[in-house]
Design a protein around this motif. Structure first.
Motif, PDB file in Angstrom:
ATOM      1  N   PRO A  94      -3.792  21.629 -17.400  1.00  0.00           N
ATOM      2  CA  PRO A  94      -5.010  21.280 -16.661  1.00  0.00           C
ATOM      3  C   PRO A  94      -4.725  20.373 -15.463  1.00  0.00           C
ATOM      4  O   PRO A  94      -5.409  20.437 -14.453  1.00  0.00           O
ATOM      5  N   TYR A  95      -3.737  19.511 -15.625  1.00  0.00           N
ATOM      6  CA  TYR A  95      -3.413  18.578 -14.547  1.00  0.00           C
ATOM      7  C   TYR A  95      -1.965  18.138 -14.675  1.00  0.00           C
ATOM      8  O   TYR A  95      -1.316  18.347 -15.704  1.00  0.00           O
ATOM      9  N   ARG A  96      -1.480  17.509 -13.630  1.00  0.00           N
ATOM     10  CA  ARG A  96      -0.167  16.900 -13.684  1.00  0.00           C
ATOM     11  C   ARG A  96      -0.277  15.544 -12.989  1.00  0.00           C
ATOM     12  O   ARG A  96      -0.994  15.418 -12.007  1.00  0.00           O
ATOM     13  N   ILE A  97       0.433  14.567 -13.530  1.00  0.00           N
ATOM     14  CA  ILE A  97       0.458  13.247 -12.895  1.00  0.00           C
ATOM     15  C   ILE A  97       1.771  13.122 -12.125  1.00  0.00           C
ATOM     16  O   ILE A  97       2.841  13.309 -12.692  1.00  0.00           O
ATOM     17  N   PHE A  98       1.666  12.830 -10.860  1.00  0.00           N
ATOM     18  CA  PHE A  98       2.856  12.669 -10.016  1.00  0.00           C
ATOM     19  C   PHE A  98       3.067  11.194  -9.723  1.00  0.00           C
ATOM     20  O   PHE A  98       2.102  10.454  -9.542  1.00  0.00           O
ATOM     21  N   GLU A  99       4.327  10.806  -9.683  1.00  0.00           N
ATOM     22  CA  GLU A  99       4.651   9.416  -9.326  1.00  0.00           C
ATOM     23  C   GLU A  99       5.216   9.363  -7.926  1.00  0.00           C
ATOM     24  O   GLU A  99       6.132  10.125  -7.590  1.00  0.00           O
ATOM     25  N   ARG A 100       4.655   8.489  -7.117  1.00  0.00           N
ATOM     26  CA  ARG A 100       5.158   8.296  -5.768  1.00  0.00           C
ATOM     27  C   ARG A 100       5.241   6.795  -5.504  1.00  0.00           C
ATOM     28  O   ARG A 100       4.214   6.120  -5.540  1.00  0.00           O
ATOM     29  N   ALA A 101       6.443   6.320  -5.257  1.00  0.00           N
ATOM     30  CA  ALA A 101       6.666   4.897  -4.972  1.00  0.00           C
ATOM     31  C   ALA A 101       5.964   4.007  -5.995  1.00  0.00           C
ATOM     32  O   ALA A 101       5.302   3.025  -5.652  1.00  0.00           O
ATOM     33  N   GLY A 102       6.058   4.418  -7.258  1.00  0.00           N
ATOM     34  CA  GLY A 102       5.488   3.608  -8.327  1.00  0.00           C
ATOM     35  C   GLY A 102       3.993   3.819  -8.546  1.00  0.00           C
ATOM     36  O   GLY A 102       3.421   3.295  -9.497  1.00  0.00           O
ATOM     37  N   TYR A 103       3.364   4.599  -7.691  1.00  0.00           N
ATOM     38  CA  TYR A 103       1.935   4.903  -7.860  1.00  0.00           C
ATOM     39  C   TYR A 103       1.779   6.234  -8.600  1.00  0.00           C
ATOM     40  O   TYR A 103       2.581   7.160  -8.417  1.00  0.00           O
ATOM     41  N   PRO A 120       0.836  -1.199   0.000  1.00  0.00           N
ATOM     42  CA  PRO A 120       0.000   0.000   0.000  1.00  0.00           C
ATOM     43  C   PRO A 120       0.874   1.254   0.000  1.00  0.00           C
ATOM     44  O   PRO A 120       1.994   1.243   0.510  1.00  0.00           O
ATOM     45  N   LEU A 121       0.342   2.327  -0.585  1.00  0.00           N
ATOM     46  CA  LEU A 121       1.058   3.608  -0.589  1.00  0.00           C
ATOM     47  C   LEU A 121       0.571   4.468   0.564  1.00  0.00           C
ATOM     48  O   LEU A 121      -0.629   4.670   0.733  1.00  0.00           O
ATOM     49  N   LYS A 122       1.529   4.928   1.357  1.00  0.00           N
ATOM     50  CA  LYS A 122       1.180   5.905   2.386  1.00  0.00           C
ATOM     51  C   LYS A 122       1.473   7.277   1.806  1.00  0.00           C
ATOM     52  O   LYS A 122       2.630   7.629   1.568  1.00  0.00           O
ATOM     53  N   LEU A 123       0.428   8.023   1.546  1.00  0.00           N
ATOM     54  CA  LEU A 123       0.605   9.336   0.923  1.00  0.00           C
ATOM     55  C   LEU A 123       0.125  10.446   1.857  1.00  0.00           C
ATOM     56  O   LEU A 123      -1.023  10.439   2.301  1.00  0.00           O
ATOM     57  N   THR A 124       1.014  11.373   2.134  1.00  0.00           N
ATOM     58  CA  THR A 124       0.645  12.539   2.939  1.00  0.00           C
ATOM     59  C   THR A 124       0.526  13.742   2.018  1.00  0.00           C
ATOM     60  O   THR A 124       1.493  14.115   1.356  1.00  0.00           O
ATOM     61  N   VAL A 125      -0.674  14.302   1.972  1.00  0.00           N
ATOM     62  CA  VAL A 125      -0.875  15.520   1.193  1.00  0.00           C
ATOM     63  C   VAL A 125      -0.800  16.702   2.163  1.00  0.00           C
ATOM     64  O   VAL A 125      -1.555  16.774   3.124  1.00  0.00           O
ATOM     65  N   LEU A 126       0.152  17.594   1.905  1.00  0.00           N
ATOM     66  CA  LEU A 126       0.270  18.822   2.699  1.00  0.00           C
ATOM     67  C   LEU A 126      -0.303  19.965   1.865  1.00  0.00           C
ATOM     68  O   LEU A 126      -0.127  19.989   0.649  1.00  0.00           O
TER      69      LEU A 126
END
Ligand code: ATP
Ligand code: ZN
Length: 515
Positions: free
Chosen positions: A127-136, A6-12
């Motif tokens: 319009p948007y951007r796709i971010f990669e975090r730990a392969g997600y 699972p991805l632990k994602l913190t949005v600040l």
């Protein structure tokens, strides 16, 4: 496929920064302390095996003269240094000319996002951007209130169209769901409890209800903490440092961190297959104070040290701004009232002063300004250039229109209709008006009824003259001349000439009678 951990994602998140790169006199907020806090949160999240995304809900521009005078360079450069991933485009990003906005965009190492702003059929921003975090993959799209169209200087948005944000979201969300495991909107649209936007364009709640498939909305514009007491009940007496439950609509979490960098919002998600769970939410105060029972201001949370490197970077900007602003201009024997609560509903002393200054400079018979252009009061005692710029931060020019009395009456009729409480509500000088239920019944200049056949000269700003706040356009009138004089400089010169000002001289008295 092998199951992924699972991805632990913190949005600040932050929003509505409005030029607050430096802390206030009480040591609250400021980007050096914000840097320390965010660095620490990053380290903490990393240590627990998580990832961070740092977003802003827009309106970095306008509100503090030290920042305004420097086109928000300290603020935007500090955002680079703090490592923002993206920001929404706010309405105040159009307060300056397109050239300044282009310069600001060139400074940024992260995108300004907005899906609903078009020029010549093309989107003006990503319009948007796709971010990669730990392969997600995490999708972040941007949206901007369509009220921007009527809130800013028309010249600054010439040829630009703001479509309905929810309509763009409806188009994009399915596309983004296919590309990413989580869909976030960073918006500058406002949070209106239970979708009750009143006179405002629809906000985050209405959009989330209309568009299925959003996981998180990082908002701005309404400038409130979004901390809910229950379903569709927002806590509008939120105390810094206390727990905060974000709003939830149609499967989307909606967050907002008040304004000015007072807080950094922290939302911890766990993304496990198709499941996205919010496991923790906090509004972390950045050296905010609260009132103790004895009325004293006390820290609302732990004291956050300012990041030394950031402080050293920002210091010259602050010093430069202060040097340009500390200049004394004049004095007044009392407060000249420009309080938003009153100036948008009734004639006030500051409204009268500004309009008189415009008449004085141009030799006009009368002057009119939109009350939304009056952003603060002038304090009793000494008045500095900073005080003047706080009142008129927009850098408008003063214009004059020579026209027949008949045309002037038509214009004043339109002005009389402007809703009390809105930024369009007029402040005037040189004219006496009688208004009955929004209808102009009488208009006199120098005690004479306006003569339809005579010529009159009306002073106003280029904002109202070009149709700002829904005023009839006068800039194409053959009698229109833009003086080129900056509105704040006109006020400054008048104050200097008449100081010490006596507030009693600017009482509107019977200038406008409403029945
Ligand atoms: P935000 O919540 O994004 O900060 P805001 O609070 O500034 O927006 P208002 O305070 O209602 O929103 O400000 C919008 C009003 O500001 C407009 O209706 C208009 O009266 C005034 N305004 C905006 N730009 C100008 C300008 N260049 N000159 C004069 N008035 C302006
Ligand atoms: Zn805004």
């Amino acid at each position: 496929p092998t199951p992924r951990p699972p991805l632990k994602l913190t949005v600040l998140h932050t929003n509505d920064h409005h030029g607050r790169f430096w802390p206030n006199a009480d040591g609250e907020y400021g980007m050096a302390a914000r840097k320390t806090l965010i660095d620490r949160l990053r380290a903490e999240v990393k240590a627990s095996g998580g990832e961070v995304l740092l977003l802003d809900g827009g309106d970095v521009n306008t509100g503090v003269p030290e920042s305004d005078l420097q086109d928000a360079e300290p603020d935007l450069q500090a955002m680079n240094r703090i490592g923002y991933d993206a920001m929404a485009v706010g309405n105040h990003e159009f307060d300056k000319s397109p050239a300044v906005l282009a310069k600001q965009r060139s400074w940024l190492k992260f995108p300004m996002l907005s899906a609903n702003i078009y020029k010549d059929g093309q989107r003006l921003f990503e319009p948007y951007r796709i971010f990669e975090r730990a392969g997600y993959k995490i999708a972040v799209m941007g949206l901007t209130t369509d009220d921007t169209q009527k809130m800013v200087l028309p010249d600054n948005i010439r040829g630009i169209t703001f479509t309905k944000p929810a309509a763009e979201a409806a188009k994009l969300v399915p596309e983004l769901r296919a590309k990413a495991v989580m869909v976030i909107a960073t918006t500058h649209m406002g949070h209106y409890t239970d979708g009750q936007a009143g006179v405002n364009a629809a906000g985050d709640v209405e959009m989330a209800r209309a568009v299925k498939g959003l996981d998180l909305v990082v908002g701005g514009h309404s400038q409130n903490p979004v901390c809910m007491l229950g379903e569709n009940k927002r806590n509008d007496a939120y105390v810094p440092g206390s727990p905060c439950a974000p709003d939830r609509q149609n499967g989307a979490w909606i967050v907002q961190a008040h304004e000015w960098g007072k807080y950094v919002g922290r939302a911890d998600f766990v993304i496990d297959g198709p499941k996205i769970e919010l496991v923790r939410y906090e509004l972390l105060p950045v050296n905010m104070k609260k009132r103790a029972p004895d009325g004293k201001k006390v820290p609302a949370g732990e004291t956050i040290a300012e990041d030394a490197e950031m402080k050293a970077y920002l210091q010259p900007f602050q010093a430069n701004g202060q040097a340009r602003l500390a200049v004394p201009v004049g004095a007044t024997d009392g407060v000249l009232d420009g309080d938003r609560e009153r100036v948008r509903k009734q004639p006030t002393t500051l409204g009268t002063l500004i309009a008189r200054a415009m008449m004085d400079k141009t030799g006009a018979d009368l002057a009119l300004i939109n009350s939304g252009g009056v952003r603060d009061s002038l304090p009793a005692g000494q008045i500095s250039y900073r005080d003047v710029l706080k009142v008129q931060p927009f850098g408008n020019t003063v214009a004059i229109v020579q026209m027949k009395g008949a045309e002037l009456l038509t214009y004043l009729k339109a002005a009389a209709k402007m809703t009390p409480g809105s930024g369009a509500f007029p402040q005037t000088a040189g004219v006496r008006l009688v208004i009955e239920a929004g209808e102009l019944k009488d208009a006199r200049i120098g005690n004479q009824a306006i003569d339809p056949l005579r010529d009159y000269r009306l002073a106003l700003t280029n904002f109202t003259a070009t149709g700002g706040d829904g005023y009839p356009k006068l800039n194409t009138h053959p009698g229109y001349v833009d003086s080129g004089f900056n509105d704040a400089d006109v006020l400054r010169a008048y104050i200097a000439k008449r100081s010490p000002l006596k507030v009693a001289d600017y009482e509107p008295g019977d200038a406008v009678t409403r029945r």
